[in-house]
Design a protein around this motif. Structure first.
Motif, short mmCIF file in Angstrom:
data_model
loop_
_atom_site.label_atom_id
_atom_site.label_comp_id
_atom_site.label_asym_id
_atom_site.label_seq_id
_atom_site.Cartn_x
_atom_site.Cartn_y
_atom_site.Cartn_z
N GLN A 31 -15.80 61.86 -27.39
CA GLN A 31 -16.17 61.30 -28.69
C GLN A 31 -17.27 60.27 -28.47
O GLN A 31 -17.12 59.37 -27.65
CB GLN A 31 -14.98 60.66 -29.38
CG GLN A 31 -13.94 61.70 -29.76
CD GLN A 31 -12.75 61.09 -30.44
OE1 GLN A 31 -12.06 60.27 -29.86
NE2 GLN A 31 -12.51 61.51 -31.66
N VAL A 32 -18.34 60.42 -29.21
CA VAL A 32 -19.48 59.52 -29.10
C VAL A 32 -19.83 59.03 -30.50
O VAL A 32 -19.90 59.82 -31.44
CB VAL A 32 -20.71 60.26 -28.51
CG1 VAL A 32 -21.92 59.36 -28.46
CG2 VAL A 32 -20.39 60.81 -27.13
N GLU A 33 -20.05 57.74 -30.63
CA GLU A 33 -20.52 57.19 -31.89
C GLU A 33 -21.82 56.46 -31.61
O GLU A 33 -21.87 55.58 -30.75
CB GLU A 33 -19.50 56.24 -32.50
CG GLU A 33 -19.95 55.70 -33.83
CD GLU A 33 -18.88 54.94 -34.57
OE1 GLU A 33 -19.23 54.06 -35.35
OE2 GLU A 33 -17.69 55.24 -34.36
N LEU A 34 -22.86 56.83 -32.29
CA LEU A 34 -24.17 56.22 -32.13
C LEU A 34 -24.59 55.58 -33.44
O LEU A 34 -24.33 56.13 -34.51
CB LEU A 34 -25.22 57.27 -31.77
CG LEU A 34 -24.98 58.12 -30.53
CD1 LEU A 34 -26.00 59.24 -30.47
CD2 LEU A 34 -25.04 57.27 -29.30
N VAL A 35 -25.23 54.45 -33.37
CA VAL A 35 -25.87 53.85 -34.53
C VAL A 35 -27.35 53.79 -34.18
O VAL A 35 -27.74 53.14 -33.21
CB VAL A 35 -25.33 52.44 -34.84
CG1 VAL A 35 -26.10 51.82 -36.00
CG2 VAL A 35 -23.84 52.51 -35.16
N LEU A 36 -28.15 54.50 -34.93
CA LEU A 36 -29.59 54.57 -34.68
C LEU A 36 -30.33 53.81 -35.76
O LEU A 36 -29.97 53.88 -36.93
CB LEU A 36 -30.06 56.02 -34.68
CG LEU A 36 -29.35 56.95 -33.68
CD1 LEU A 36 -29.82 58.38 -33.88
CD2 LEU A 36 -29.58 56.49 -32.27
N GLU A 37 -31.37 53.11 -35.38
CA GLU A 37 -32.22 52.42 -36.34
C GLU A 37 -33.44 53.29 -36.59
O GLU A 37 -34.19 53.62 -35.67
CB GLU A 37 -32.66 51.07 -35.79
CG GLU A 37 -33.54 50.31 -36.75
CD GLU A 37 -33.96 48.95 -36.21
OE1 GLU A 37 -34.69 48.25 -36.93
OE2 GLU A 37 -33.58 48.59 -35.08
N VAL A 38 -33.64 53.68 -37.82
CA VAL A 38 -34.79 54.50 -38.19
C VAL A 38 -35.93 53.55 -38.54
O VAL A 38 -35.93 52.91 -39.57
CB VAL A 38 -34.47 55.42 -39.39
CG1 VAL A 38 -35.69 56.23 -39.79
CG2 VAL A 38 -33.29 56.33 -39.05
N ASP A 39 -36.91 53.50 -37.65
CA ASP A 39 -38.03 52.59 -37.88
C ASP A 39 -39.28 53.31 -38.37
O ASP A 39 -40.27 52.67 -38.72
CB ASP A 39 -38.35 51.75 -36.64
CG ASP A 39 -38.66 52.58 -35.42
OD1 ASP A 39 -38.75 53.81 -35.53
OD2 ASP A 39 -38.81 51.99 -34.34
#
Length: 123
Positions: free
Chosen positions: A13-21
């Motif tokens: 299980q992987v949880e990523l939070v990405l910032e869309v710049d």
């Protein structure tokens, strides 16, 4: 427990939070992927194009491929994958975003848990 009694399957299980710049660049990349998908029916393609233009999470869903995470890992084959993406409110200082004790990682007794952390996502 012998090898014959243990499961050959492992859930990662992987949880990523990405910032869309750069939303325009993200959308353009998703549109390129949709355009290159020869197996996608035309009506679905039109809907997909509209979705990725309006929603960054939809654009990411067309670009993130779970198989890419494991295709170079020796000795394993992807048995099943699912993923979702959504736009969220994110506060890196909030307690609920801490990685320390999430999902029983600390003190896990019924199996081995390994936690990975990456400082920044690539979008």
């Amino acid at each position: 427990m012998s090898d014959s009694e243990t499961s050959r399957y492992v859930r990662v299980q992987v949880e990523l939070v990405l910032e869309v710049d750069d939303p325009e660049r993200l959308s353009a990349a998703a549109l390129d992927r949709i355009g290159a998908d020869e197996s996608m029916p035309d009506d679905e393609r039109a809907h997909a194009r509209s979705s990725v233009r309006e929603d960054e999470a939809e654009a990411l869903a067309y670009l993130v491929e779970p198989l890419d995470l494991v295709k170079e890992v020796p000795g394993v084959g992807l048995a099943q994958a699912s993923w979702t993406s959504e736009v969220i409110d994110y506060d890196p200082d909030a307690v609920e975003w801490g990685l320390d004790e999430e999902d029983g990682v600390d003190g896990e007794e019924d199996g081995a848990a390994v936690e990975g952390e990456v400082g920044a996502g690539r979008v």
